[in-house]
Design an enzyme around this catalytic site. Structure first.
Site, PDB file in Angstrom:
ATOM      1  N   TRP A 159       0.808  -1.232   0.000  1.00 30.94           N
ATOM      2  CA  TRP A 159       0.000   0.000   0.000  1.00 30.94           C
ATOM      3  C   TRP A 159       0.834   1.271   0.000  1.00 30.94           C
ATOM      4  CZ3 TRP A 159       1.559   2.701   4.176  1.00 30.94           C
ATOM      5  CH2 TRP A 159       2.071   1.977   5.253  1.00 30.94           C
ATOM      6  N   ASN A 160       2.143   1.178   0.222  1.00 30.26           N
ATOM      7  CA  ASN A 160       2.866   2.413   0.554  1.00 30.26           C
ATOM      8  C   ASN A 160       3.236   3.309  -0.623  1.00 30.26           C
ATOM      9  OD1 ASN A 160       4.779   0.548  -0.219  1.00 30.26           O
ATOM     10  ND2 ASN A 160       6.263   1.119   1.339  1.00 30.26           N
ATOM     11  N   LYS A 183      -2.627  -7.705  -8.177  1.00 33.13           N
ATOM     12  CA  LYS A 183      -3.459  -7.549  -6.981  1.00 33.13           C
ATOM     13  C   LYS A 183      -2.865  -6.436  -6.121  1.00 33.13           C
ATOM     14  CE  LYS A 183      -3.452  -9.099  -2.912  1.00 33.13           C
ATOM     15  NZ  LYS A 183      -3.926  -7.829  -2.346  1.00 33.13           N
ATOM     16  N   PRO A 184      -3.444  -5.232  -6.210  1.00 34.41           N
ATOM     17  CA  PRO A 184      -2.937  -4.160  -5.342  1.00 34.41           C
ATOM     18  C   PRO A 184      -3.379  -4.388  -3.902  1.00 34.41           C
ATOM     19  CG  PRO A 184      -4.820  -3.368  -6.621  1.00 34.41           C
ATOM     20  CD  PRO A 184      -4.575  -4.796  -7.046  1.00 34.41           C
ATOM     21  N   ALA A 185      -2.747  -3.680  -2.978  1.00 36.26           N
ATOM     22  CA  ALA A 185      -3.124  -3.793  -1.566  1.00 36.26           C
ATOM     23  C   ALA A 185      -4.532  -3.238  -1.380  1.00 36.26           C
ATOM     24  CB  ALA A 185      -2.129  -3.031  -0.708  1.00 36.26           C
ATOM     25  N   SER A 238       5.806  -7.411   2.936  1.00 29.79           N
ATOM     26  CA  SER A 238       6.565  -7.794   4.132  1.00 29.79           C
ATOM     27  C   SER A 238       7.283  -9.131   3.935  1.00 29.79           C
ATOM     28  CB  SER A 238       5.615  -7.902   5.319  1.00 29.79           C
ATOM     29  OG  SER A 238       4.655  -8.894   5.054  1.00 29.79           O
ATOM     30  N   GLU A 259      10.508  -8.444  -3.274  1.00 27.43           N
ATOM     31  CA  GLU A 259      11.013  -7.174  -2.719  1.00 27.43           C
ATOM     32  C   GLU A 259      10.393  -7.063  -1.333  1.00 27.43           C
ATOM     33  OE1 GLU A 259      13.139  -5.171  -4.093  1.00 27.43           O
ATOM     34  OE2 GLU A 259      13.146  -5.787  -6.185  1.00 27.43           O
ATOM     35  N   LEU A 260      11.181  -7.351  -0.314  1.00 24.61           N
ATOM     36  CA  LEU A 260      10.599  -7.535   1.024  1.00 24.61           C
ATOM     37  C   LEU A 260      11.011  -6.414   1.984  1.00 24.61           C
ATOM     38  CD1 LEU A 260      11.103 -11.414   1.120  1.00 24.61           C
ATOM     39  CD2 LEU A 260       9.170 -10.109   0.226  1.00 24.61           C
ATOM     40  N   ARG A 287      10.498  10.313   4.207  1.00 23.71           N
ATOM     41  CA  ARG A 287       9.825  10.099   2.933  1.00 23.71           C
ATOM     42  C   ARG A 287       8.709   9.081   3.198  1.00 23.71           C
ATOM     43  NH1 ARG A 287      12.103   6.511  -1.502  1.00 23.71           N
ATOM     44  NH2 ARG A 287      10.927   7.053  -3.359  1.00 23.71           N
ATOM     45  N   CYS A 293      10.175   0.818   2.507  1.00 26.26           N
ATOM     46  CA  CYS A 293      11.094  -0.287   2.786  1.00 26.26           C
ATOM     47  C   CYS A 293      12.518   0.235   2.892  1.00 26.26           C
ATOM     48  CB  CYS A 293      10.996  -1.328   1.693  1.00 26.26           C
ATOM     49  SG  CYS A 293      11.175  -0.595   0.062  1.00 26.26           S
ATOM     50  N   GLU A 390      11.088  -3.579  11.779  1.00 33.56           N
ATOM     51  CA  GLU A 390      10.892  -2.552  10.766  1.00 33.56           C
ATOM     52  C   GLU A 390       9.894  -1.559  11.356  1.00 33.56           C
ATOM     53  OE1 GLU A 390       9.175  -4.046   7.101  1.00 33.56           O
ATOM     54  OE2 GLU A 390      10.217  -2.522   5.950  1.00 33.56           O
ATOM     55  N   SER A 450      16.468   5.507  -4.771  1.00 36.99           N
ATOM     56  CA  SER A 450      15.524   4.984  -5.777  1.00 36.99           C
ATOM     57  C   SER A 450      15.624   5.724  -7.111  1.00 36.99           C
ATOM     58  CB  SER A 450      14.094   5.113  -5.254  1.00 36.99           C
ATOM     59  OG  SER A 450      13.976   4.432  -4.038  1.00 36.99           O
TER      60      SER A 450
HETATM   61  P1  NAD Z   1       2.069  -6.947   3.364  1.00 33.93           P
HETATM   62  O1  NAD Z   1       3.076  -8.017   3.212  1.00 33.93           O
HETATM   63  O2  NAD Z   1       1.169  -6.976   4.530  1.00 33.93           O
HETATM   64  O3  NAD Z   1       1.111  -6.901   2.092  1.00 33.93           O
HETATM   65  C1  NAD Z   1       1.624  -6.778   0.785  1.00 33.93           C
HETATM   66  C2  NAD Z   1       0.608  -7.307  -0.188  1.00 33.93           C
HETATM   67  O4  NAD Z   1       0.430  -8.698   0.040  1.00 33.93           O
HETATM   68  C3  NAD Z   1      -0.781  -6.674  -0.090  1.00 33.93           C
HETATM   69  O5  NAD Z   1      -1.309  -6.563  -1.387  1.00 33.93           O
HETATM   70  C4  NAD Z   1      -1.555  -7.715   0.718  1.00 33.93           C
HETATM   71  O6  NAD Z   1      -2.932  -7.683   0.456  1.00 33.93           O
HETATM   72  C5  NAD Z   1      -0.952  -9.000   0.179  1.00 33.93           C
HETATM   73  N1  NAD Z   1      -1.055 -10.163   1.043  1.00 33.93           N
HETATM   74  C6  NAD Z   1      -1.021 -10.223   2.402  1.00 33.93           C
HETATM   75  N2  NAD Z   1      -1.115 -11.508   2.813  1.00 33.93           N
HETATM   76  C7  NAD Z   1      -1.207 -12.271   1.693  1.00 33.93           C
HETATM   77  C8  NAD Z   1      -1.315 -13.681   1.466  1.00 33.93           C
HETATM   78  N3  NAD Z   1      -1.338 -14.554   2.456  1.00 33.93           N
HETATM   79  N4  NAD Z   1      -1.382 -14.112   0.179  1.00 33.93           N
HETATM   80  C9  NAD Z   1      -1.341 -13.239  -0.836  1.00 33.93           C
HETATM   81  N5  NAD Z   1      -1.247 -11.894  -0.682  1.00 33.93           N
HETATM   82  C10 NAD Z   1      -1.170 -11.424   0.569  1.00 33.93           C
HETATM   83  O7  NAD Z   1       2.873  -5.586   3.284  1.00 33.93           O
HETATM   84  P2  NAD Z   1       2.329  -4.097   3.344  1.00 33.93           P
HETATM   85  O8  NAD Z   1       1.937  -3.798   4.755  1.00 33.93           O
HETATM   86  O9  NAD Z   1       1.318  -3.830   2.269  1.00 33.93           O
HETATM   87  O10 NAD Z   1       3.619  -3.282   2.932  1.00 33.93           O
HETATM   88  C11 NAD Z   1       4.619  -2.998   3.810  1.00 33.93           C
HETATM   89  C12 NAD Z   1       5.786  -3.954   3.642  1.00 33.93           C
HETATM   90  O11 NAD Z   1       6.220  -3.934   2.291  1.00 33.93           O
HETATM   91  C13 NAD Z   1       6.978  -3.560   4.462  1.00 33.93           C
HETATM   92  O12 NAD Z   1       7.559  -4.699   5.048  1.00 33.93           O
HETATM   93  C14 NAD Z   1       7.926  -2.953   3.429  1.00 33.93           C
HETATM   94  O13 NAD Z   1       9.274  -2.980   3.778  1.00 33.93           O
HETATM   95  C15 NAD Z   1       7.639  -3.781   2.248  1.00 33.93           C
HETATM   96  N6  NAD Z   1       8.038  -3.081   1.026  1.00 33.93           N
HETATM   97  C16 NAD Z   1       9.138  -3.532   0.361  1.00 33.93           C
HETATM   98  C17 NAD Z   1       9.569  -2.870  -0.772  1.00 33.93           C
HETATM   99  C18 NAD Z   1      10.787  -3.348  -1.527  1.00 33.93           C
HETATM  100  O14 NAD Z   1      10.935  -2.951  -2.671  1.00 33.93           O
HETATM  101  N7  NAD Z   1      11.655  -4.144  -0.945  1.00 33.93           N
HETATM  102  C19 NAD Z   1       8.866  -1.751  -1.240  1.00 33.93           C
HETATM  103  C20 NAD Z   1       7.752  -1.320  -0.533  1.00 33.93           C
HETATM  104  C21 NAD Z   1       7.344  -2.013   0.599  1.00 33.93           C
END
Ligand code: NAD
Length: 489
Positions: A159-160, A183-185, A238, A259-260, A287, A293, A390, A450
């Site tokens: 979502w970020n 599939k967006p958040a 995540s 990308e975690l 930012r 992340c 984090e 970035s």
């Molecule tokens: P999240 O892992 O909770 O969710 C990410 C996506 O996965 C969402 O679309 C969510 O709906 C989906 N999702 C959740 N559980 C799922 C499942 N069991 N099966 C399939 N899809 C599922 O993360 P978030 O809260 O949306 O974003 C924050 C995290 O993303 C932070 O940890 C951040 O560091 C990371 N992030 C990483 C990068 C990168 O490039 N490394 C960039 C941005 C954000």
């Protein structure tokens, strides 16, 4: 004429986008998308269930062969036209990002420029997919090496960064000739819906990109990942969810890009330009309201400058104006939801209980939204809880170190390895740090790394694969090798 919020929201499609058509999902109830700065509902959108997810995969699978044969120039032109349309409507995209995610409008404009650049970059990469041709060492055959699209991909985004996280995946997939289910958040899906409407307007054929929005991510995604028609999964989110998706992907041996999460160290040495270090810290920490992340998670500062750095950072952070992102006076927005705000308070309270102290902030902000004050915590002890997690919010914990070796050891003391930042004016030290910091990316005397032209990605539990740069398209290509015996000529 600038659109009002209501006029803009009325332009956002609210259905699922499957095989070139906007359809209603079969999930239980519509998804309510909230404005995190007011807690009010912006828009209700369609909710996909597992059946809708599989319909999207069917559309992607049926479009795959045709799309792979579409001339690269045509694929690139569609991306280029989309880039031009997004650029022409950058204020609309910026306002939508700000409304659903909460970031200040100036930052949202920055995300539009950054996110849109992936469409331009990959429009140019589409026509540069090459292979090679040569003789085998024995001289008995010729070897042809070609690159082919991997096949239907499933993209799951966080979502970020509602625009950039989508374009970083959609851009290279389209360029490479892969079809997709995206599939967006569920917290910030509106920007992706507006983006896909723009792709359609730019001439993207039906079935190439399909979008499902769902409140049941696991139940809707599971059958897609288990389906043998899927060939690739690309995920940003995540580490916890990434790990689950990797387990599921193992069943079909899918190509994966992950990308975690991150836990970026931000090192400041006594020979640093402190003005630059404070500027860099403001960028790297705040930012996206600290919800990136790449956000600096641990400020590791040499003893002799730690107090001055902390005070200067606190002074800058205390002057920020909390508010609704679309209000031009706002310089910092809310965190994404109540859970995130409660987590900020827990991290502050735990750090104080573990011996740290609050220099500025430390509590929720005023108003109905999920505001948390920009916070600086000092005298944080190595091993404190906040250094292991984090933070994902506007809190800057400062730890002190004496020697370079100690700084590196503190910096690498994490399971994550996305990005590190280091401030020093000593070039030799800078190069030593680049070698010893165990991260996929390093910002040397800068708080921002970035760029669409750069290979973005992490090591350790921050993931695998790279997005952007020359490397980005490779995530969507596989190598095909052909042997042609010379005796056949
Ligand atoms: P999240 O892992 O909770 O969710 C990410 C996506 O996965 C969402 O679309 C969510 O709906 C989906 N999702 C959740 N559980 C799922 C499942 N069991 N099966 C399939 N899809 C599922 O993360 P978030 O809260 O949306 O974003 C924050 C995290 O993303 C932070 O940890 C951040 O560091 C990371 N992030 C990483 C990068 C990168 O490039 N490394 C960039 C941005 C954000």
């Amino acid at each position: 004429m600038a659109l009002s919020e209501q006029e803009l929201l009325a332009k956002v499609p609210t259905g699922l986008y499957i095989n070139g058509k906007w359809t209603e999902g079969h999930g239980e109830a519509p998804i309510s998308v909230e404005d995190p700065s007011t807690g009010k509902i912006l828009l209700q959108i369609s909710n996909a269930n597992a059946m809708d997810g599989l319909a999207a995969l069917t559309a992607a699978d049926e479009a795959q062969a045709r799309w792979a044969k579409t001339p690269p120039r045509e694929r690139g032109e569609i991306l280029r036209r989309t880039f031009e349309l997004v650029r022409a409507r950058s204020e609309e995209f910026a306002m939508l990002i700000s409304l659903e995610m909460g970031k200040p409008i100036a930052e949202a404009r920055g995300e539009v420029t950054y996110g849109n650049e992936f469409l331009r970059w990959f429009s140019e990469e589409a026509v540069r997919i090459t292979g090679r041709f040569g003789s085998n060492p024995e001289g008995t055959g010729n070897m042809l090496v070609a690159q082919r699209p991997v096949g239907p991909a499933f993209a799951i985004t966080p979502w970020n960064f509602p625009l950039a996280m989508a374009t970083r995946k959609i851009g290279p997939a389209i360029a490479a000739g892969c079809t997709m289910v995206v599939k967006p958040a569920e917290l910030t899906p509106l920007t992706t819906l507006l983006l896909v409407a723009t792709l359609e307007e730019a001439g993207l054929p039906a079935g190439v990109v399909n979008v499902i929005t769902t409140s049941t991510s696991a139940a809707t995604s599971g059958p897609i990942i288990a389906d043998p028609r899927l060939r690739k999964i690309t995920f940003t989110g995540s580490t916890q969810v990434g790990r689950k998706l990797l387990e599921q992907s193992a069943q079909q041996i899918l190509r994966t890009s992950m990308e975690l999460g991150g836990n970026a160290p931000f090192l400041v040495f006594e020979d640093a330009d402190l003005d630059a270090a404070v500027d860099g810290a403001m960028l790297a920490k705040l930012r996206n309201i600290g919800q990136a992340c790449t956000a600096a998670n641990r400020f590791i500062v040499q003893e002799s400058v730690a107090e001055e750095f902390g005070n200067r950072l606190a002074e800058r952070m205390s002057k920020l104006v909390l508010g609704r992102g679309v209000d031009p006076a706002t310089t910092i927005g809310p965190v994404i939801n109540e859970k995130a705000r409660e987590n900020m308070q827990r991290l502050v309270d735990t750090t104080v209980a573990e011996g740290g102290s609050v220099v500025t902030g430390g509590a929720s902000g005023d108003g109905d939204g999920y505001f948390f004050q920009p916070t600086v915590l000092t005298n944080v002890k190595p091993g404190s809880t906040i250094l292991q997690e984090e933070i994902f919010g506007p809190i800057a914990p400062i730890v002190r170190f004496k020697t370079e070796a100690e700084a590196v050891s503190l910096a690498n003391d994490t399971v994550y390895g996305l990005v590190s930042y280091a401030f020093t004016q000593d070039l030799k030290r800078g190069m030593r740090l680049v070698e010893s910091l165990d991260t996929g990316m390093t910002g040397l005397n800068t708080g921002l790394v970035s760029n669409a032209a750069a290979p973005f990605g992490g090591v350790k539990q921050s993931g695998m694969g790279r997005e952007g740069g020359l490397e980005g398209i490779n995530e969507y290509l596989e190598t095909k090798y052909v042997m042609i015996p010379t005796s056949d000529y």
